[in-house]
Structures are given as C-alpha cells and as structure tokens.
Design a protein around this motif. Sequence first.
Motif, mmCIF file in Angstrom:
data_model
loop_
_atom_site.group_PDB
_atom_site.id
_atom_site.type_symbol
_atom_site.label_atom_id
_atom_site.label_comp_id
_atom_site.label_asym_id
_atom_site.label_seq_id
_atom_site.Cartn_x
_atom_site.Cartn_y
_atom_site.Cartn_z
ATOM 1 N N ASN A 1 55.151 69.398 28.028
ATOM 2 C CA ASN A 1 55.192 68.193 28.847
ATOM 3 C C ASN A 1 56.175 68.384 29.985
ATOM 4 O O ASN A 1 57.264 68.907 29.810
ATOM 5 C CB ASN A 1 55.624 66.999 27.999
ATOM 6 C CG ASN A 1 54.570 66.621 26.990
ATOM 7 O OD1 ASN A 1 53.394 66.841 27.213
ATOM 8 N ND2 ASN A 1 54.992 66.058 25.879
ATOM 9 N N SER B 1 57.610 66.314 33.724
ATOM 10 C CA SER B 1 57.679 65.027 34.401
ATOM 11 C C SER B 1 57.023 65.141 35.771
ATOM 12 O O SER B 1 57.123 66.160 36.444
ATOM 13 C CB SER B 1 59.143 64.605 34.557
ATOM 14 O OG SER B 1 59.225 63.407 35.285
ATOM 15 N N PRO C 1 63.502 63.154 35.601
ATOM 16 C CA PRO C 1 62.675 62.706 34.473
ATOM 17 C C PRO C 1 63.005 61.307 33.977
ATOM 18 O O PRO C 1 62.209 60.708 33.260
ATOM 19 C CB PRO C 1 62.963 63.732 33.378
ATOM 20 C CG PRO C 1 63.583 64.892 34.037
ATOM 21 C CD PRO C 1 64.214 64.396 35.298
ATOM 22 N N GLU D 1 60.395 58.567 34.382
ATOM 23 C CA GLU D 1 59.293 58.411 33.417
ATOM 24 C C GLU D 1 59.492 57.137 32.600
ATOM 25 O O GLU D 1 58.534 56.537 32.138
ATOM 26 C CB GLU D 1 59.218 59.618 32.482
ATOM 27 C CG GLU D 1 58.816 60.896 33.138
ATOM 28 C CD GLU D 1 57.331 60.966 33.450
ATOM 29 O OE1 GLU D 1 56.523 60.374 32.710
ATOM 30 O OE2 GLU D 1 56.984 61.626 34.436
ATOM 31 N N ARG E 1 50.668 66.039 31.796
ATOM 32 C CA ARG E 1 50.620 66.068 30.320
ATOM 33 C C ARG E 1 49.459 66.875 29.845
ATOM 34 O O ARG E 1 48.431 66.953 30.370
ATOM 35 C CB ARG E 1 50.513 64.649 29.755
ATOM 36 C CG ARG E 1 51.584 63.729 30.228
ATOM 37 C CD ARG E 1 52.857 63.985 29.529
ATOM 38 N NE ARG E 1 53.876 63.097 30.076
ATOM 39 C CZ ARG E 1 55.135 63.303 29.904
ATOM 40 N NH1 ARG E 1 55.552 64.328 29.259
ATOM 41 N NH2 ARG E 1 56.011 62.491 30.411
#
Length: 117
Positions: free
Chosen positions: A48, A50, A55, A58, A117
């Motif tokens: 994963n 960002s 990040p 998120e 993702r």
Amino acid sequence: MINGRRRSSWLSGFWTCLVGGAVIATLLMVLDPIMRYEECPNYGGNGNASAFDNPAWEFWFPIVLLGWLVLVVLEQTLPVTRRHRSGAEVAVRAASAFTLSVLISCCLFLNVAVVCR
C-alpha cells in the motif's frame, strides 16, 4: 408603505455546497495527489502506498469531506434557507445540495483512496 419581505437569495441553501466544493478543489490542487495508477510509488509491486506526499492526508482528507457534508446539512436547517419558500421547494433544495455533496465526496474520496492500493 415599505414591504418587509425581501426576496431570498437564489443560492441560499447552496452556499456551503458551492464554497465547500471550491475549498476542497483548491485543497486537492495544493496537495496534488496521485491520480493515475502508473504514477504510484508501488507501481509494479505490491503493498500500500499513499496517493498524497504526506500519508497523514489519507486520514484527514475523508474527515474534511465528512465535515463538508455536515456543514451542508447544517445549512439546510438555518431559517434563512427556508425563508419565503414552500415546504416542497425547501425539501428539493436540501435534497439537491446534500445529494450533490455526497456524490462529489464519494467520487473524490474513492478516486484518491483506491488509486495506489
């Protein structure tokens, strides 16, 4: 004789929707998230990453969108939004503003949340 009935603004009930949308669009331009899968740091691999440089966004970006939705709903409860309007007109304006905000929020969030993702 002076008439105390002023015509309501055409945009009453939509101010938060429009201004909030402009603020969120400006925020997205400033944050410059990744919008294409090929630009992700984990492209060709697994894991994963960002879509944002920081990040923490998120977490904060969905909070900003949720706050916008809450403000749109709160605006619909203000007396100035209902002034000189029928119940049906108030309901249509409220449903339109809320639906537009939800659609934009969901599309923006899904676009940014799932790209890497």
